[in-house]
Design a protein around this motif. Structure first.
Motif, PDB file in Angstrom:
ATOM      1  N   VAL A 683      -2.826  -2.469  10.992  1.00 13.26           N
ATOM      2  CA  VAL A 683      -3.193  -3.446  11.613  1.00 13.26           C
ATOM      3  C   VAL A 683      -2.740  -4.838  11.043  1.00 13.26           C
ATOM      4  N   HIS A 684      -2.923  -4.894   9.651  1.00 16.45           N
ATOM      5  CA  HIS A 684      -2.800  -5.967   8.919  1.00 16.45           C
ATOM      6  C   HIS A 684      -1.235  -6.618   9.022  1.00 16.45           C
ATOM      7  N   PRO A 685      -0.879  -7.763   9.665  1.00 15.87           N
ATOM      8  CA  PRO A 685       0.575  -8.112   9.717  1.00 15.87           C
ATOM      9  C   PRO A 685       1.651  -8.005   8.749  1.00 15.87           C
ATOM     10  N   GLU A 686       1.193  -7.706   7.632  1.00 19.24           N
ATOM     11  CA  GLU A 686       2.074  -7.631   6.551  1.00 19.24           C
ATOM     12  C   GLU A 686       1.971  -6.271   5.748  1.00 19.24           C
ATOM     13  N   VAL A 687       1.568  -5.352   6.437  1.00 27.71           N
ATOM     14  CA  VAL A 687       1.209  -3.969   5.911  1.00 27.71           C
ATOM     15  C   VAL A 687       2.500  -3.054   5.540  1.00 27.71           C
ATOM     16  N   GLN A 688       3.531  -3.515   6.401  1.00 28.26           N
ATOM     17  CA  GLN A 688       4.845  -2.657   5.959  1.00 28.26           C
ATOM     18  C   GLN A 688       5.205  -3.165   4.837  1.00 28.26           C
ATOM     19  N   ALA A 689       5.256  -4.425   4.468  1.00 26.92           N
ATOM     20  CA  ALA A 689       5.697  -4.751   3.191  1.00 26.92           C
ATOM     21  C   ALA A 689       4.909  -3.945   1.964  1.00 26.92           C
ATOM     22  N   VAL A 690       3.661  -3.973   2.293  1.00 26.90           N
ATOM     23  CA  VAL A 690       2.793  -3.245   1.252  1.00 26.90           C
ATOM     24  C   VAL A 690       3.052  -1.944   1.040  1.00 26.90           C
ATOM     25  N   TYR A 691       3.353  -1.216   2.035  1.00 24.04           N
ATOM     26  CA  TYR A 691       3.716   0.257   1.874  1.00 24.04           C
ATOM     27  C   TYR A 691       5.124   0.138   0.963  1.00 24.04           C
ATOM     28  N   LEU A 694       4.320  -0.531  -2.432  1.00 19.11           N
ATOM     29  CA  LEU A 694       3.577   0.556  -3.165  1.00 19.11           C
ATOM     30  C   LEU A 694       4.380   1.863  -3.585  1.00 19.11           C
ATOM     31  N   GLU A 695       5.497   1.951  -2.653  1.00 22.96           N
ATOM     32  CA  GLU A 695       6.332   3.258  -3.107  1.00 22.96           C
ATOM     33  C   GLU A 695       7.176   2.781  -4.113  1.00 22.96           C
ATOM     34  N   GLN A 696       7.729   1.521  -4.249  1.00 21.85           N
ATOM     35  CA  GLN A 696       8.144   1.256  -5.542  1.00 21.85           C
ATOM     36  C   GLN A 696       7.362   1.424  -6.944  1.00 21.85           C
ATOM     37  N   LEU A 697       6.402   1.008  -6.691  1.00 24.19           N
ATOM     38  CA  LEU A 697       5.261   1.048  -7.860  1.00 24.19           C
ATOM     39  C   LEU A 697       4.981   2.562  -8.140  1.00 24.19           C
ATOM     40  N   VAL A 698       4.890   3.430  -7.261  1.00 18.77           N
ATOM     41  CA  VAL A 698       4.469   4.535  -7.615  1.00 18.77           C
ATOM     42  C   VAL A 698       5.735   5.441  -8.387  1.00 18.77           C
ATOM     43  N   LEU A 699       6.907   4.903  -8.129  1.00 19.05           N
ATOM     44  CA  LEU A 699       8.310   5.444  -8.837  1.00 19.05           C
ATOM     45  C   LEU A 699       7.994   5.144 -10.143  1.00 19.05           C
ATOM     46  N   GLU A 700       7.635   3.818 -10.348  1.00 15.84           N
ATOM     47  CA  GLU A 700       7.155   3.428 -11.812  1.00 15.84           C
ATOM     48  C   GLU A 700       6.315   4.068 -12.697  1.00 15.84           C
ATOM     49  N   MET A 701       5.125   4.194 -11.722  1.00 18.51           N
ATOM     50  CA  MET A 701       3.814   4.869 -12.203  1.00 18.51           C
ATOM     51  C   MET A 701       4.275   6.365 -12.598  1.00 18.51           C
ATOM     52  N   ARG A 702       5.080   6.845 -12.009  1.00 13.88           N
ATOM     53  CA  ARG A 702       5.163   8.285 -12.151  1.00 13.88           C
ATOM     54  C   ARG A 702       5.939   8.428 -13.464  1.00 13.88           C
ATOM     55  N   SER A 727      -1.199   9.775   3.095  1.00 12.74           N
ATOM     56  CA  SER A 727      -2.759   9.284   3.456  1.00 12.74           C
ATOM     57  C   SER A 727      -2.893   8.187   2.391  1.00 12.74           C
ATOM     58  N   THR A 728      -3.088   6.920   2.929  1.00 10.53           N
ATOM     59  CA  THR A 728      -3.231   5.937   1.840  1.00 10.53           C
ATOM     60  C   THR A 728      -4.576   5.066   2.143  1.00 10.53           C
ATOM     61  N   HIS A 729      -5.312   5.479   0.989  1.00  7.54           N
ATOM     62  CA  HIS A 729      -6.665   4.695   0.990  1.00  7.54           C
ATOM     63  C   HIS A 729      -6.594   3.185   0.861  1.00  7.54           C
ATOM     64  N   SER A 730      -7.631   2.498   1.781  1.00  7.39           N
ATOM     65  CA  SER A 730      -7.646   1.028   1.818  1.00  7.39           C
ATOM     66  C   SER A 730      -7.513   0.235   0.497  1.00  7.39           C
ATOM     67  N   GLU A 731      -8.145   0.869  -0.710  1.00  6.60           N
ATOM     68  CA  GLU A 731      -8.423   0.001  -1.510  1.00  6.60           C
ATOM     69  C   GLU A 731      -6.888  -0.086  -2.615  1.00  6.60           C
ATOM     70  N   LYS A 732      -6.083   1.002  -2.346  1.00 12.19           N
ATOM     71  CA  LYS A 732      -4.767   0.733  -2.701  1.00 12.19           C
ATOM     72  C   LYS A 732      -3.930  -0.054  -2.162  1.00 12.19           C
ATOM     73  N   LEU A 733      -3.915  -0.186  -0.626  1.00  8.79           N
ATOM     74  CA  LEU A 733      -3.308  -1.128  -0.123  1.00  8.79           C
ATOM     75  C   LEU A 733      -3.824  -2.503  -0.413  1.00  8.79           C
ATOM     76  N   LYS A 765      -5.143   2.771 -12.932  1.00  7.87           N
ATOM     77  CA  LYS A 765      -4.961   2.628 -14.497  1.00  7.87           C
ATOM     78  C   LYS A 765      -3.548   2.438 -14.751  1.00  7.87           C
ATOM     79  N   PHE A 766      -2.837   3.254 -13.999  1.00  6.22           N
ATOM     80  CA  PHE A 766      -1.082   3.114 -14.298  1.00  6.22           C
ATOM     81  C   PHE A 766      -0.775   1.838 -13.680  1.00  6.22           C
ATOM     82  N   MET A 767      -1.242   1.479 -12.412  1.00  3.98           N
ATOM     83  CA  MET A 767      -0.876   0.365 -11.971  1.00  3.98           C
ATOM     84  C   MET A 767      -1.066  -0.976 -12.732  1.00  3.98           C
ATOM     85  N   SER A 768      -2.224  -0.974 -13.491  1.00  3.53           N
ATOM     86  CA  SER A 768      -2.535  -2.047 -14.268  1.00  3.53           C
ATOM     87  C   SER A 768      -1.396  -2.413 -15.388  1.00  3.53           C
ATOM     88  N   LYS A 769      -0.812  -1.097 -15.809  1.00  5.84           N
ATOM     89  CA  LYS A 769       0.169  -1.121 -17.100  1.00  5.84           C
ATOM     90  C   LYS A 769       1.387  -1.442 -16.527  1.00  5.84           C
TER      91      LYS A 769
END
Length: 797
Positions: A683-691, A694-702, A727-733, A765-769
């Motif tokens: 629903v959020h207008p910029e949600v695609q950019a968020v996804y 997030l994908e980029q961040l997860v690569l770094e976090m891994r 499935s992506t939880h709201s808090e991550k977005l 935790k990983f994201m903050s780092k």
DNA sequence: GTAGGGTTAG
């Protein structure tokens, strides 16, 4: 008709009819409005003093909007019309509009009465400084103050009452003006002196001396003079002197006795007040509505329902002729007595039977509903109210905010301002708590700034609200800063600050603050113990917590309630002392309720004690079968243990009973706007950019070792059919959106309605780092501060 | 057209 009749004769007729309506006791405004309707129907155009009279009538019968409409139709309203409108706006608590009319009036039109009305307006709305300022303006413009001016100005002075010099100065003005022998002015002057005397900044004895001297030298005294002196002594905490003064009176003035009774009531001497009430009956001193209201309010505040009912019966017995306006204030006091003693519906019955009601009656019922947390009834009652004042708004705003309706609270606060009411500190407190509920930090900060601008920054209620707001928006330092700079604090402030530290995982500091509170001789109440037990629980301070729990009964005579026991059990469970927790449950003097089993279930889940968890969950299914949280916790427990069949069973029973999981949602404030995200948000207008981000961040976090934990996918059971990783939880977005949008380096503050899930907790935790920023997440229960790969909760929540 | 005290309300 208008051609055949003489206009002047008709006008005179209308004028005298309106006069008649207004001189009736009580004035018959509805009849006056009927006469006005007659004028309109017969094409008579009211002008001059008739129009002014109509404006006055509409103002006094709570229809200021219509009065304003009439006023605006006049090409050049005279000073009488303007004065009427100013008085009406100020009486309605609407200073802004009063000031508008005032400022729009050219100097050439103004007169003393006009200034008097505005001065009174300020004084009635608690702005003593503005009233005195205007008084000085008036003198500069060479208007001659009269006795009305002085009584108003002295009333304003009594509001501020912190400087002896000001009293003496105006005293001098009075003498110069030649009103120094007028009883009403002297009464006001005495009142200013005694109020000034009770200020901590002045010398009480010399000011009381001045008041006494004025009293003795007065040429003529009236009832007010006596009561002012008595309340003066009471205000200065000298009840004995007040009583001596009363006993020395030769005439038995009922009003003076009333003043003494209310003095006793306000200082908490309920027995003495009741004693005087009985004595008045015995001595045949005239009892009036004030006697009754004082005594009833004494009973209400002291919770003496039986005594109050006796007074009620006495009134019904002796007051055979229930004159409506006499009964109005008595009924208001009765309504208050009943609801304060917990009888909301009885209070409503009295209200329903009242033949006339005023704003106080309506406000009393509104507060009854608000205090009983019957918020839906409060809302619809609020809508029905024929008029509203500052208190009405304040009650409703704080009622909404305290019951978690943050958005509605803020909306109402804005509406109130749009309708021209200047919010007092209590209204601000309500709006600030709304921000706390929503986690709207920027909005809360703006309110804080306005509070300072408007001079409410030393307010206790607003300060306490600010502590809560900063804490609940994730800024503990802000809360602490408010706490430290407040000029006065009370136990609510201490409780709020201890809670703030506890919620953010600073358990040790919370305990330290509690110890400091004890050292400063502030007596802890049941709320203090709730917060300090929670703080111990969040920080794992088992021994301390137990010690405090015991001291609560032993030293402070507070009987622990179920909420205290729930905190204790939570404390033990988190620390893994499950069997000890079970012992406590057994030893409790009452049957365990839901909050006890919830604590036990949460503890069992953390420590993987399946058997105990199931036991607690079963109790919860009995006690609150519709509560979704139990099902979710239990199924998560099964999932962790890999018991997929049981997971399916829980899910089935949930479906069978028609229970839906409350959808998870998270929000983050960016540039004063709250952005809300749902699970797998589309629903959020910029949600695609968020996804994408997030994908980029997860690569770094891994790369740093993050592994997505799929078992928590069951947290959102409605989405079970989806592939776990997708499935992506709201808090991550919300967190990712915050990282993208907030200025570089700014802390990300995200709020979630439910408890945060394990995978998200790990991910943050990983994201903050990875992004090198602090992330603060408030879930349904507490705060997590993620910084450089660690969380403040120590993985313990 | 304007006031001063005692009561009812957070």
């Amino acid at each position: 008709m208008k051609n055949t009749l003489d206009f002047g004769a008709v006008a005179n007729r209308y004028a005298s009819l309106l006069e008649l309506c207004c001189s009736r006791r009580p004035p018959s405004y509805s009849l006056a409005r009927t006469i006005h309707a007659h004028m309109i129907a017969y094409g008579f155009r009211a002008r001059g003093h008739i129009l002014n009279r109509l404006i006055d009538i509409y103002c006094k019968s709570s229809n200021i909007t219509y009065a304003r409409h009439l006023f605006e139709k006049i090409a050049e309203p005279d000073i009488v019309a303007r004065t009427t409108l100013i008085a009406a706006y100020s009486a309605a608590g609407n200073l802004r509009l009063a000031r508008e009319v005032f400022a729009g009036t050219p100097l050439s039109l103004r007169d003393t009465v006009f200034y008097n009305a505005m001065i009174t307006g300020y004084s009635h709305n608690n702005d003593g400084h503005a009233a005195i300022e205007l008084f000085r303006d008036m003198r500069r413009e060479d208007f001659r103050p009269d006795n009305f001016t002085f009584t108003s100005v002295l009333g304003a002075l009594a509001l501020i009452a912190d400087e002896e010099k000001q009293c003496q100065q105006i005293h001098g003005d009075v003498l110069k003006s030649g009103t120094g022998f007028v009883t009403s002015v002297l009464n006001a002057l005495i009142s200013a002196y005694v109020k000034c005397a009770s200020s901590p900044l002045t010398s009480s004895s010399s000011l009381m001396g001045a008041a006494k001297k004025l009293f003795e030298e007065m040429p003529k005294r009236d009832e007010l003079t006596w009561t002012t002196m008595i309340t003066g002594y009471v205000r200065n905490d000298d009840l004995a002197a007040a009583r001596e003064f009363l006993d020395g009176m030769t005439e038995k003035l009922g009003v003076a006795w009333n003043a003494m009774i209310s003095g006793y009531v306000h200082r908490g001497f309920i027995q003495e007040a009741l004693e005087m009430f009985r004595k008045m009956q015995l001595m045949g001193i005239q009892l009036d509505e004030f006697t009754y209201t004082s005594v009833l309010s004494a009973c209400a505040d002291a919770g003496l329902f039986k005594h109050g009912k006796q007074v009620h019966a006495y009134i019904l017995r002796t007051e055979g002729r229930p004159v409506p306006e006499f009964m109005l204030s008595v009924n208001n006091a009765l309504v208050t007595l009943y609801w304060k003693c917990g009888k909301v519906d009885e209070a409503r019955e009295i209200f329903n039977k009242m033949s006339i009601r005023d704003i106080v009656s309506w406000n009393a019922i509104l507060s009854a509903y608000v205090n009983a947390c019957r918020i839906e009834e409060a809302k619809s009652f609020f809508k029905e109210m024929p008029e509203r004042n500052l208190l009405t708004w304040t009650l409703m705003i704080s009622g909404l905010s305290q019951n978690g309706f943050g958005e509605e609270g803020l909306k109402l606060f804005n509406q109130m301002r749009m309708e021209g009411f200047e919010p007092c500190d209590y209204a601000f407190a309500g709006a600030i708590i709304s921000c706390a509920v929503l986690g709207a930090l920027e909005h809360g900060r703006q309110l804080h700034a306005q509070l300072v601008q408007l001079g409410h920054d030393s307010s206790l209620s607003a300060g306490n609200a600010l502590i809560t707001m900063y804490a609940r928006c994730g800024v503990v330092e802000g809360a602490n800063c408010v706490f430290l700079t407040m000029p006065y604090v009370d136990s609510v402030s201490w409780n709020a600050m201890i809670a703030a530290l506890g919620q953010h995982g600073h358990g040790l500091q919370a305990v330290e603050l509690f110890e400091q509170m004890l050292k400063e001789d502030i007596i802890p109440d049941r709320i203090t113990f709730l917060t300090v037990l929670s703080a111990c629980s969040h920080a794992g301070l088992v021994k301390k917590g137990r010690q405090y729990f015991d001291s609560m009964c032993d030293f402070y005579a507070i009987t622990p309630g179920e909420d205290h026991y729930a905190r204790l059990i939570d404390l033990l469970c988190r620390a893994g002392k499950l069997s000890e927790a079970k012992e406590v449950i057994k030893s409790m003097p009452f049957e365990p309720g839901a909050s006890i089993w919830e604590a036990l279930l949460a503890g069992s889940r953390i420590h993987g004690n399946m058997e105990l968890g199931i036991q607690a969950a079963e109790k919860l299914f009995e006690l609150m079968p519709q509560h979704d949280g139990t099902y979710v916790l239990l199924s998560n427990m099964y999932a962790t243990a890999g018991r997929w069949n049981d997971v399916a069973k829980v899910r089935k029973s949930m479906r069978d009973r028609g229970i839906k999981k409350e959808p998870g949602c998270s929000w983050v404030e960016v540039e004063n706007k709250v952005h809300v995200f749902l699970v797998d948000d589309t629903v959020h207008p910029e949600v695609q950019a968020v996804y994408n981000y997030l994908e980029q961040l997860v690569l770094e976090m891994r790369k740093l070792g993050y592994v997505p934990d799929t078992k928590f996918v069951l947290h959102d059971m409605d989405y079970e059919h989806k592939e776990s990783v997708l499935s992506t939880h709201s808090e991550k977005l919300a967190v990712v959106f915050g990282i993208m949008k907030l200025p570089l380096g700014a802390t990300i503050r995200v709020f979630k309605n439910l408890r945060t899930c394990g995978d998200c907790h790990n991910a943050f935790k990983f994201m903050s780092k990875v992004v090198g920023r602090e992330i603060v997440v408030r879930d349904g229960k507490r705060f997590h501060h993620f910084r450089n790969g660690e969380c403040s909760c120590g993985n313990y929540w």
